[in-house]
Design an enzyme around this catalytic site. Structure first.
Site, PDB file in Angstrom:
ATOM      1  N   ARG A   1      20.407  -5.448 -22.608  1.00  0.00           N
ATOM      2  CA  ARG A   1      19.040  -5.216 -23.056  1.00  0.00           C
ATOM      3  C   ARG A   1      18.864  -3.726 -23.313  1.00  0.00           C
ATOM      4  NH1 ARG A   1      14.203  -6.622 -19.132  1.00  0.00           N
ATOM      5  NH2 ARG A   1      14.890  -4.798 -17.984  1.00  0.00           N
TER       6      ARG A   1
ATOM      7  N   GLU B   1       9.076 -12.435 -24.038  1.00  0.00           N
ATOM      8  CA  GLU B   1       8.353 -12.160 -22.790  1.00  0.00           C
ATOM      9  C   GLU B   1       6.906 -11.754 -23.018  1.00  0.00           C
ATOM     10  OE1 GLU B   1      10.195  -8.897 -20.687  1.00  0.00           O
ATOM     11  OE2 GLU B   1      10.615  -7.798 -22.525  1.00  0.00           O
TER      12      GLU B   1
ATOM     13  N   ARG C   1      20.289  -4.916 -17.375  1.00  0.00           N
ATOM     14  CA  ARG C   1      19.124  -4.020 -17.485  1.00  0.00           C
ATOM     15  C   ARG C   1      19.648  -2.593 -17.645  1.00  0.00           C
ATOM     16  NH1 ARG C   1      16.820  -7.896 -13.474  1.00  0.00           N
ATOM     17  NH2 ARG C   1      14.795  -8.561 -14.248  1.00  0.00           N
TER      18      ARG C   1
ATOM     19  N   CYS D   1      16.151 -15.308 -18.653  1.00  0.00           N
ATOM     20  CA  CYS D   1      16.649 -14.318 -17.693  1.00  0.00           C
ATOM     21  C   CYS D   1      15.571 -13.898 -16.708  1.00  0.00           C
ATOM     22  CB  CYS D   1      17.231 -13.113 -18.407  1.00  0.00           C
ATOM     23  SG  CYS D   1      16.063 -12.335 -19.536  1.00  0.00           S
TER      24      CYS D   1
ATOM     25  N   HIS E   1      27.606  -0.375   5.731  1.00  0.00           N
ATOM     26  CA  HIS E   1      28.953  -0.894   5.966  1.00  0.00           C
ATOM     27  C   HIS E   1      28.898  -2.194   6.763  1.00  0.00           C
ATOM     28  CE1 HIS E   1      33.282  -0.447   6.575  1.00  0.00           C
ATOM     29  NE2 HIS E   1      33.039  -1.069   7.704  1.00  0.00           N
TER      30      HIS E   1
ATOM     31  N   ASN F   1       9.270 -13.229 -16.136  1.00  0.00           N
ATOM     32  CA  ASN F   1       8.532 -12.296 -15.265  1.00  0.00           C
ATOM     33  C   ASN F   1       7.376 -11.683 -16.041  1.00  0.00           C
ATOM     34  OD1 ASN F   1      10.755 -12.895 -13.759  1.00  0.00           O
ATOM     35  ND2 ASN F   1      11.693 -10.881 -13.911  1.00  0.00           N
ATOM     36  N   ASP F   2       7.687 -11.189 -17.237  1.00  0.00           N
ATOM     37  CA  ASP F   2       6.622 -10.611 -18.052  1.00  0.00           C
ATOM     38  C   ASP F   2       5.851 -11.675 -18.816  1.00  0.00           C
ATOM     39  OD1 ASP F   2       6.514  -7.837 -17.582  1.00  0.00           O
ATOM     40  OD2 ASP F   2       8.440  -7.604 -18.589  1.00  0.00           O
TER      41      ASP F   2
ATOM     42  N   ARG G   1       0.831  -8.074 -12.227  1.00  0.00           N
ATOM     43  CA  ARG G   1       1.600  -8.573 -11.084  1.00  0.00           C
ATOM     44  C   ARG G   1       1.280  -7.859  -9.780  1.00  0.00           C
ATOM     45  NH1 ARG G   1       7.961  -8.462 -12.309  1.00  0.00           N
ATOM     46  NH2 ARG G   1       7.652  -8.089 -14.513  1.00  0.00           N
TER      47      ARG G   1
HETATM   48  C1  PEP Z   1      11.359 -10.559 -17.425  1.00  0.00           C
HETATM   49  O1  PEP Z   1      10.383  -9.952 -17.845  1.00  0.00           O
HETATM   50  O2  PEP Z   1      11.356 -11.762 -17.145  1.00  0.00           O
HETATM   51  C2  PEP Z   1      12.627  -9.848 -17.233  1.00  0.00           C
HETATM   52  C3  PEP Z   1      13.719 -10.485 -16.908  1.00  0.00           C
HETATM   53  O3  PEP Z   1      12.610  -8.505 -17.387  1.00  0.00           O
HETATM   54  P1  PEP Z   1      12.157  -7.454 -16.286  1.00  0.00           P
HETATM   55  O4  PEP Z   1      11.914  -8.208 -15.008  1.00  0.00           O
HETATM   56  O5  PEP Z   1      13.252  -6.458 -16.203  1.00  0.00           O
HETATM   57  O6  PEP Z   1      10.911  -6.915 -16.890  1.00  0.00           O
HETATM   58 MG    MG Z   2      10.495  -7.965 -18.806  1.00  0.00          MG
END
Ligand code: PEP
Ligand code: MG
Length: 568
Positions: free
Chosen positions: A329, A428, A293, A499, A186, A451-452, A462
């Site tokens: 997604r 990705e 997501r 994304c 809060h 990210n992937d 990672r």
């Molecule tokens: C990505 O892989 O860049 C992505 C946005 O998906 P997530 O991070 O959910 O794997």
């Molecule tokens: Mg991903």
């Protein structure tokens, strides 16, 4: 320096006011002058009622009538003869006022806290509040009036209660430090709403400081300094000015289109995890949702969510976005995302295994349930379908076939949906980058998941610290993949978004602009920052820096060149 949870951004510098919890113990005495004792008790109640009514008035003006009612209820409660009558009787029998108050209140607290009804149980905590307040009056314990603290005050307390926060005058409170509470507590929510820098969960801070000590709060980093030396103080005074200036500048971008310095229109979307986050996306001025997501529906559950459960969630997000695009997604599980009730087999190498679209295609009943829910939600706004972890054209064709079957069924059932609902590819994997031209012929849009993409391109896990130095979207290999994907999308005439986290990276943005990225999907709190950065770059400037760095050999050189060219 103390470390805590960065709960509300910004730099606060000021003089500490500790809000300590008082010792309310007392000696239970017998009194002989019962008339005088009753008089002392009456005065304590009158003073409490007067103060409570005044506070309720303030709350009615500043917050609302419903919140004021709670406090008014407290004043009424203590004046109720059923309660105060009992107390006066005990005093007449020779008990001191403190004993009478505590005994009667505790009796009611015990009674109400046993009750089934939530409202009744709430009365127990109301009575407890009243008991503490009147006891303070009797013991002569003065509470600090938070509404009257001097400008530049830093509040330090164990926890900030709602009644404390309702008294805060934003202009006077430079910062908040507490010993408990997290990002979603809060106090954190209120601090953010009031735009007061706050660091929470700093163990032992109340006893570690004195009133009037100087405190620096870095609510962005979660750092707290007590009585800092001159150098640190000067550094943070400058930081505070910069933050204030930046915030003021960012606010000018609210409600505006996303335009480059040449006036070309781009779009800033948001990444969300739950339908409730869509509200946040709207509040932060997102122009759509670039990544919903959908895993949360499956992870925060004990069973596979039904079509209707999913439909309600997607519909809520789509409705909240008021017709703007919402890219949903489809289930991206496996690898790092396990779902206990789905019983995934242990795999030697889950990141290269049976996950995401691979798992979904192999479980068509489950997948069709999700796709049906999304297609049905498209009747209520701008829903689109996005397929994660694509590596082959066949996968996209299969999903499209399932969507066609679903449309057919829905038509037959007379259920409304958007006939033009799009199916896009999440780009990705290294494979998707390599065959981006082929995928572009099948997909209605691309969204790059850096990210992937970074992990799969660099062959880096990672989570493995030993190879973390390779995990960077600025590696030439990753940048080339991004450029290639965007070029393939452009050549086929489909929109391309991003994304992954890189879409909000100030150093990455000019490169993406040069490559021709249309849509940048970011954390809602970064919408205005991204819009501001885009506004500073013209296409010619972005091309110049992109040409330069794309000819470089190493990540280090590239990052250094981008930093040197960055626009504040
Ligand atoms: C990505 O892989 O860049 C992505 C946005 O998906 P997530 O991070 O959910 O794997
Ligand atoms: Mg991903």
């Amino acid at each position: 320096m103390y470390k805590g949870i960065a709960a509300s951004r910004g730099i606060g510098i000021g003089s500490i006011c500790r809000l300590v919890e008082h010792d309310l113990s007392f000696e239970a005495k017998m009194v002989s002058d019962t008339a005088a004792e009753k008089d002392r008790f009456r005065k304590a109640i009158d003073s409490f009622v007067e103060e409570t009514n005044a506070m309720a008035d303030e709350i009615r003006k500043n917050i609302g009538p419903k919140e004021a009612e709670i406090l008014l209820g407290h004043a009424v409660m203590i004046s109720d003869p059923a309660m105060s009558g009992e107390m006066f009787k005990m005093i007449e029998a020779g008990q001191c006022a403190e004993t009478a108050l505590t005994a009667v209140c505790d009796m009611f607290i015990g009674m109400f806290s046993q009750m089934e009804d939530e409202m009744m149980r709430q009365r127990a905590s109301d009575i407890s509040d009243v008991k503490v307040s009147v006891l303070k009056k009797l013991l002569g314990v003065e509470d600090i009036d938070i509404s009257k603290v001097a400008p530049g005050t830093v509040l330090v307390c164990k926890d900030l209660t709602p009644s404390m926060t309702s008294q805060i005058v934003k202009e006077n409170v430079a910062g908040i430090i507490t010993e408990v509470g997290g990002k979603t507590s809060h106090s954190a929510i209120l601090a953010r709403a009031l735009e007061i820098p706050a660091v929470l969960s700093v163990p032992g801070i109340v006893d570690a400081v004195k009133d009037k000590d100087t405190a620096i709060i870095d609510g962005t980093e979660g750092d707290v300094y007590i009585n800092p030396d001159g150098d640190i103080l000067s550094k943070y005074i400058i930081k505070r000015e910069e933050f204030i200036k930046k915030q003021a500048e960012l606010k000018t971008f609210f409600g505006k289109e996303t335009l480059t310095a040449d006036g070309d229109k781009l779009e800033i979307y948001c990444n969300i995890g739950t339908p409730k986050d869509a509200k946040k996306a709207m509040e932060c001025d997102g122009e759509g949702v670039g990544l919903f997501r959908s895993e949360f529906l499956f992870m925060d559950n004990t069973h596979l969510p039904t079509e209707d459960e999913q439909f309600e969630a997607y519909k809520e997000a789509v409705r909240t976005m008021e017709g703007k695009t919402v890219i949903i997604r489809t289930l991206d599980i496996g690898g790092d995302k396990d779902i206990p009730y789905m019983d995934f087999e242990k795999e030697e190498n889950p990141f290269l295994g049976f996950r995401a679209v691979r798992y979904c295609i192999a479980n068509p009943d489950m997948y069709k349930t999700q796709l049906r829910a999304i297609v049905r939600a498209s009747a209520f706004g701008g829903a689109k379908i996005m397929v994660p972890l694509v590596t082959t054209v066949d996968e996209v064709r299969t999903v499209k076939k399932l969507v066609s079957e679903i449309k057919e069924e829905l038509r037959a059932e007379g259920i409304a949906f958007d006939e033009g609902i799009e199916v896009g590819c999440m780009m990705e994997t290294a494979a998707s980058a390599a065959i981006a031209d082929l995928l572009a012929k099948e997909a209605d849009f691309f969204s790059i998941g850096t990210n992937d993409l970074t992990g799969y391109t660099m062959a880096v896990d990672r989570g493995n610290a030993k190879v973390a130095y390779l995990y960077s979207a600025f590696q030439p290999a990753v940048l080339r993949s991004i450029r290639q994907i965007i070029a393939a999308g452009k050549a086929a005439g489909i929109p391309v978004g991003m994304c992954g986290e890189a879409a909000a990276d100030p150093l990455m943005i000019p490169l993406l602009m040069s490559f021709g990225l249309d849509e940048y999907s970011v954390n809602p709190v970064l919408v205005l920052t991204a819009r501001c950065i885009i506004s500073k770059w013209s296409k010619a400037e972005a091309d110049a820096i992109a040409d330069k760095v794309m000819a470089m050999d190493t990540e280090a050189e590239i990052v250094a060149a981008l930093k040197a060219a960055a626009k504040e």
